[in-house]
Design a protein around this motif. Structure first.
Motif, PDB file in Angstrom:
ATOM      1  N   ILE A 218      53.407 -32.525  41.585  1.00 17.99           N
ATOM      2  CA  ILE A 218      53.418 -31.810  42.615  1.00 17.99           C
ATOM      3  C   ILE A 218      54.239 -30.516  42.721  1.00 17.99           C
ATOM      4  CG2 ILE A 218      55.214 -32.860  43.997  1.00 17.99           C
ATOM      5  CD1 ILE A 218      53.250 -33.251  46.428  1.00 17.99           C
ATOM      6  N   ILE A 219      55.326 -30.484  41.915  1.00  9.79           N
ATOM      7  CA  ILE A 219      56.145 -29.338  41.600  1.00  9.79           C
ATOM      8  C   ILE A 219      55.317 -28.318  41.115  1.00  9.79           C
ATOM      9  CG2 ILE A 219      58.257 -28.280  40.587  1.00  9.79           C
ATOM     10  CD1 ILE A 219      59.445 -31.045  40.480  1.00  9.79           C
ATOM     11  N   GLY A 220      54.602 -28.260  39.923  1.00  9.46           N
ATOM     12  CA  GLY A 220      53.804 -27.076  39.467  1.00  9.46           C
ATOM     13  C   GLY A 220      52.654 -26.946  40.198  1.00  9.46           C
ATOM     14  N   PHE A 221      51.938 -27.953  40.727  1.00 10.53           N
ATOM     15  CA  PHE A 221      50.693 -28.100  41.402  1.00 10.53           C
ATOM     16  C   PHE A 221      51.041 -27.357  42.772  1.00 10.53           C
ATOM     17  CE2 PHE A 221      47.419 -30.050  44.094  1.00 10.53           C
ATOM     18  CZ  PHE A 221      46.357 -29.596  43.762  1.00 10.53           C
ATOM     19  N   SER A 222      52.370 -27.526  43.349  1.00  7.00           N
ATOM     20  CA  SER A 222      52.398 -26.937  44.742  1.00  7.00           C
ATOM     21  C   SER A 222      52.663 -25.363  44.519  1.00  7.00           C
ATOM     22  CB  SER A 222      53.711 -27.286  45.537  1.00  7.00           C
ATOM     23  OG  SER A 222      53.197 -28.457  45.509  1.00  7.00           O
ATOM     24  N   ALA A 223      53.153 -24.814  43.454  1.00  3.60           N
ATOM     25  CA  ALA A 223      53.569 -23.529  43.105  1.00  3.60           C
ATOM     26  C   ALA A 223      52.262 -23.002  42.638  1.00  3.60           C
ATOM     27  CB  ALA A 223      54.533 -23.319  42.019  1.00  3.60           C
ATOM     28  N   LYS A 224      51.611 -23.495  42.157  1.00  9.09           N
ATOM     29  CA  LYS A 224      50.262 -22.736  41.591  1.00  9.09           C
ATOM     30  C   LYS A 224      49.225 -22.593  42.927  1.00  9.09           C
ATOM     31  CE  LYS A 224      45.949 -23.434  38.658  1.00  9.09           C
ATOM     32  NZ  LYS A 224      44.964 -23.039  39.854  1.00  9.09           N
ATOM     33  N   LEU A 225      49.152 -23.780  43.898  1.00 13.26           N
ATOM     34  CA  LEU A 225      48.400 -23.419  45.095  1.00 13.26           C
ATOM     35  C   LEU A 225      48.798 -22.413  46.012  1.00 13.26           C
ATOM     36  CD1 LEU A 225      47.583 -27.186  45.962  1.00 13.26           C
ATOM     37  CD2 LEU A 225      46.143 -25.602  45.039  1.00 13.26           C
ATOM     38  N   GLY A 226      50.317 -22.333  45.889  1.00  9.20           N
ATOM     39  CA  GLY A 226      50.940 -21.507  46.931  1.00  9.20           C
ATOM     40  C   GLY A 226      50.725 -20.055  46.430  1.00  9.20           C
ATOM     41  N   TYR A 227      50.726 -19.820  45.089  1.00  3.74           N
ATOM     42  CA  TYR A 227      50.441 -18.206  44.535  1.00  3.74           C
ATOM     43  C   TYR A 227      48.964 -18.139  44.970  1.00  3.74           C
ATOM     44  CZ  TYR A 227      55.049 -17.785  42.420  1.00  3.74           C
ATOM     45  OH  TYR A 227      56.497 -17.586  42.577  1.00  3.74           O
ATOM     46  N   ASP A 228      48.354 -19.104  44.759  1.00  2.61           N
ATOM     47  CA  ASP A 228      46.945 -18.797  44.599  1.00  2.61           C
ATOM     48  C   ASP A 228      46.213 -18.557  46.190  1.00  2.61           C
ATOM     49  OD1 ASP A 228      46.269 -19.173  42.127  1.00  2.61           O
ATOM     50  OD2 ASP A 228      45.559 -21.328  42.440  1.00  2.61           O
ATOM     51  N   MET A 229      47.141 -19.262  47.320  1.00  4.61           N
ATOM     52  CA  MET A 229      46.888 -18.776  48.676  1.00  4.61           C
ATOM     53  C   MET A 229      47.682 -17.580  49.231  1.00  4.61           C
ATOM     54  SD  MET A 229      46.796 -22.554  50.506  1.00  4.61           S
ATOM     55  CE  MET A 229      48.310 -23.358  49.563  1.00  4.61           C
ATOM     56  N   GLY A 230      48.276 -16.951  48.213  1.00  6.75           N
ATOM     57  CA  GLY A 230      48.968 -15.681  48.736  1.00  6.75           C
ATOM     58  C   GLY A 230      50.314 -15.867  49.248  1.00  6.75           C
ATOM     59  N   TRP A 231      51.007 -17.065  49.032  1.00  4.44           N
ATOM     60  CA  TRP A 231      52.239 -17.271  49.452  1.00  4.44           C
ATOM     61  C   TRP A 231      53.281 -16.357  48.645  1.00  4.44           C
ATOM     62  CZ3 TRP A 231      52.253 -23.310  50.187  1.00  4.44           C
ATOM     63  CH2 TRP A 231      51.583 -23.586  51.007  1.00  4.44           C
ATOM     64  N   SER A 232      54.449 -15.960  49.024  1.00  9.58           N
ATOM     65  CA  SER A 232      55.399 -14.942  48.263  1.00  9.58           C
ATOM     66  C   SER A 232      56.056 -15.794  47.443  1.00  9.58           C
ATOM     67  CB  SER A 232      56.240 -14.126  49.125  1.00  9.58           C
ATOM     68  OG  SER A 232      57.163 -15.192  49.801  1.00  9.58           O
ATOM     69  N   LYS A 233      56.817 -15.180  46.315  1.00 12.82           N
ATOM     70  CA  LYS A 233      57.929 -15.773  45.547  1.00 12.82           C
ATOM     71  C   LYS A 233      58.857 -16.718  46.451  1.00 12.82           C
ATOM     72  CE  LYS A 233      59.202 -13.598  41.795  1.00 12.82           C
ATOM     73  NZ  LYS A 233      60.082 -12.814  41.049  1.00 12.82           N
ATOM     74  N   GLU A 234      59.374 -15.904  47.457  1.00 13.24           N
ATOM     75  CA  GLU A 234      60.332 -16.680  48.361  1.00 13.24           C
ATOM     76  C   GLU A 234      60.042 -17.972  48.979  1.00 13.24           C
ATOM     77  OE1 GLU A 234      59.668 -13.560  48.289  1.00 13.24           O
ATOM     78  OE2 GLU A 234      61.399 -12.896  47.162  1.00 13.24           O
ATOM     79  N   GLN A 235      58.509 -17.724  49.302  1.00 13.25           N
ATOM     80  CA  GLN A 235      58.074 -18.956  49.994  1.00 13.25           C
ATOM     81  C   GLN A 235      57.857 -20.107  48.872  1.00 13.25           C
ATOM     82  OE1 GLN A 235      54.536 -16.837  51.907  1.00 13.25           O
ATOM     83  NE2 GLN A 235      55.032 -18.009  53.808  1.00 13.25           N
ATOM     84  N   VAL A 236      57.305 -19.857  47.637  1.00 14.34           N
ATOM     85  CA  VAL A 236      57.288 -20.703  46.890  1.00 14.34           C
ATOM     86  C   VAL A 236      58.452 -21.335  46.295  1.00 14.34           C
ATOM     87  CG1 VAL A 236      56.332 -21.103  44.440  1.00 14.34           C
ATOM     88  CG2 VAL A 236      55.077 -19.756  45.817  1.00 14.34           C
ATOM     89  N   ALA A 237      59.337 -20.454  46.208  1.00  9.27           N
ATOM     90  CA  ALA A 237      60.775 -20.866  45.860  1.00  9.27           C
ATOM     91  C   ALA A 237      61.312 -22.179  46.938  1.00  9.27           C
ATOM     92  CB  ALA A 237      61.825 -19.848  45.566  1.00  9.27           C
ATOM     93  N   THR A 238      61.207 -21.503  48.344  1.00  5.60           N
ATOM     94  CA  THR A 238      61.726 -22.325  49.320  1.00  5.60           C
ATOM     95  C   THR A 238      60.937 -23.561  49.465  1.00  5.60           C
ATOM     96  OG1 THR A 238      62.073 -20.373  50.733  1.00  5.60           O
ATOM     97  CG2 THR A 238      61.706 -22.489  51.858  1.00  5.60           C
ATOM     98  N   LEU A 239      59.626 -23.869  49.047  1.00  2.00           N
ATOM     99  CA  LEU A 239      59.221 -24.859  49.127  1.00  2.00           C
ATOM    100  C   LEU A 239      59.655 -25.954  47.912  1.00  2.00           C
ATOM    101  CD1 LEU A 239      56.810 -26.833  50.306  1.00  2.00           C
ATOM    102  CD2 LEU A 239      55.164 -25.898  48.645  1.00  2.00           C
ATOM    103  N   SER A 240      59.701 -25.363  46.807  1.00  2.43           N
ATOM    104  CA  SER A 240      60.191 -25.937  45.706  1.00  2.43           C
ATOM    105  C   SER A 240      61.553 -26.497  45.971  1.00  2.43           C
ATOM    106  CB  SER A 240      60.181 -25.125  44.360  1.00  2.43           C
ATOM    107  OG  SER A 240      60.699 -25.709  43.050  1.00  2.43           O
ATOM    108  N   THR A 241      62.663 -25.820  46.541  1.00  5.86           N
ATOM    109  CA  THR A 241      63.889 -26.146  46.764  1.00  5.86           C
ATOM    110  C   THR A 241      63.840 -27.192  47.845  1.00  5.86           C
ATOM    111  OG1 THR A 241      64.813 -24.042  46.476  1.00  5.86           O
ATOM    112  CG2 THR A 241      66.092 -25.244  47.627  1.00  5.86           C
TER     113      THR A 241
END
Length: 397
Positions: A218-241
């Motif tokens: 889910i860590i890598g999966f969430s990052a991939k889906l996030g970027y594919d949906m147009g989420w920013s680097k900060e949003q992806v980092a916040t989700l991961s954190t």
């Protein structure tokens, strides 16, 4: 206080080593630009990393972790640190993927610390192990935050070298403040009970399989889906954190619950019943979280996804209980071997989960999310089965 000092030191070292869990994911834009690769090619490094987490437990059957405990830990942390410092100087992406595979071997710290903790504690084992295992996810937080901070100030290559050096600095401090002991492996031919011939070993190993299926996918999966949906680097980092903080806190919380339940009955059967109860509860909470997570992803609702990871992180609540099962249910001479055997079986999820989830996601995101969501239910069913089996320590010669 010496034994709790060891717990804190182990946790800090785990945090340093597992910074590799998320550091590269946050650096994705820089890495893709430097190597000229696609987003799908980039994901190969994450698949390689989690596959390495599986292969790492095969090393437990060799002599590489035999002898000095402190030396063995040094080997385990080197699997993460050396590749981290080499990656910036590699010109071929396939070599980078291989180095990420090697970095997965850092998970060898987990069974090594389990062997150490078994020497110090009985009923407190789940709590102590919960604190130590939280270091994996504090490491994820460290990787995310340090990447976001450092990458904005210095080039990505120097960032990788600095984090590699930090791992060794932490290890040196850990080395001089930790008591050493000799790790001895019972040879299979000399053992009165064969680890691999016991059905109990296989079933117990698979109780943690569903948790790891999701945790390291889910860590890598969430990052991939996030970027594919147009989420920013900060949003992806916040989700991961947020996900990693959740896992860390659940690890400690469920570890403490395991302690409260374990101290009521410290017989092998009593300790094991406490382990089963903790893992089932963790699976129930995480199932609710994964259902909410899936709804948020499918609707593109970032706040809902962010909120759901608080419950999804409960998956890691299974870890402290699982990793204290070997000293509770196996004869003392087999505990070290059992730790690596159980780790190999459970971490086999890492060898296939990311790939299967990625394939399903290409066909249907909803199907991939359903696959992840059903895993806690599989874990509960396996726990019910193993709870009715005879413990290895109860088997008479």
């Amino acid at each position: 206080m010496g034994r709790w000092r060891a717990v804190i030191l182990d946790t800090i070292l785990m945090t340093a080593g597992f910074g590799t869990l998320t550091f590269m994911g946050v650096a994705k834009p820089d890495i893709i630009h430097h190597f000229g690769i696609s987003s799908n090619e980039f994901e190969l490094q994450h698949i390689a990393y989690v596959f390495g987490l599986f292969i790492a437990f095969l090393l437990g059957s060799t002599r590489i972790y035999e002898g000095s405990f402190r030396r063995s830990v040094g080997i385990a942390i080197s699997w993460a640190a050396i590749p981290q410092m080499l990656i910036p100087f590699v010109g071929n992406w396939n070599v980078v993927v291989f180095l990420r595979f090697i970095q997965g071997f850092v998970v060898g710290l987990v069974p090594l610390f389990s062997t150490q903790i078994a020497r110090y504690f009985v009923s407190e084992r789940p709590f102590a192990k919960g604190i130590i295992l939280s270091g994996i996810f504090w490491g994820g937080v460290f990787g995310s935050i340090s990447a976001s901070y450092i990458l904005g100030r210095i080039p990505w290559k120097e960032s990788f070298v600095i984090t590699g050096l930090i791992m060794y600095l932490v290890y040196i401090i850990w080395y001089f403040l930790t008591d050493d002991f000799e790790i001895k492996h019972q040879k299979e031919g000399e053992a009165t009970v064969s680890i691999w011939k016991l059905p109990f070993t296989w079933v117990l190993g698979f109780t943690f399989f569903p948790a790891l299926w999701v945790i390291f996918t889910i860590i890598g999966f969430s990052a991939k889906l996030g970027y594919d949906m147009g989420w920013s680097k900060e949003q992806v980092a916040t989700l991961s954190t947020s996900l990693n903080i959740s896992k860390a806190l659940w690890s400690i919380g469920f570890g403490y619950l395991g302690y409260l339940l374990s101290r009521k009955n410290t017989t092998p059967r009593g300790l094991f019943e406490a382990i089963v109860k903790v893992m089932i509860l963790a699976y129930i909470v995480s199932f609710l979280g994964l259902v909410t997570y899936s709804k948020g992803i499918l609707s593109g609702n970032y706040p809902l996804v962010l909120a759901s990871v608080i419950l999804v992180g409960a998956l890691q609540g299974t870890g402290p209980a699982f990793w204290t099962s070997a000293p509770a249910v196996y004869p003392e001479s087999l505990v070290t071997r059992a730790n690596f055997a159980l780790g190999l079986i459970s971490n086999s999820a890492n060898a296939i989960a990311p790939t299967i989830t990625e394939v399903l996601a290409r066909y249907s995101i909803a199907l991939a999310l359903a696959e992840l969501s059903i895993m806690p239910l599989v874990g509960i069913l396996t726990l019910i089965i193993v709870s009715r089996m005879k413990l290895p320590i109860e088997v008479k010669d």
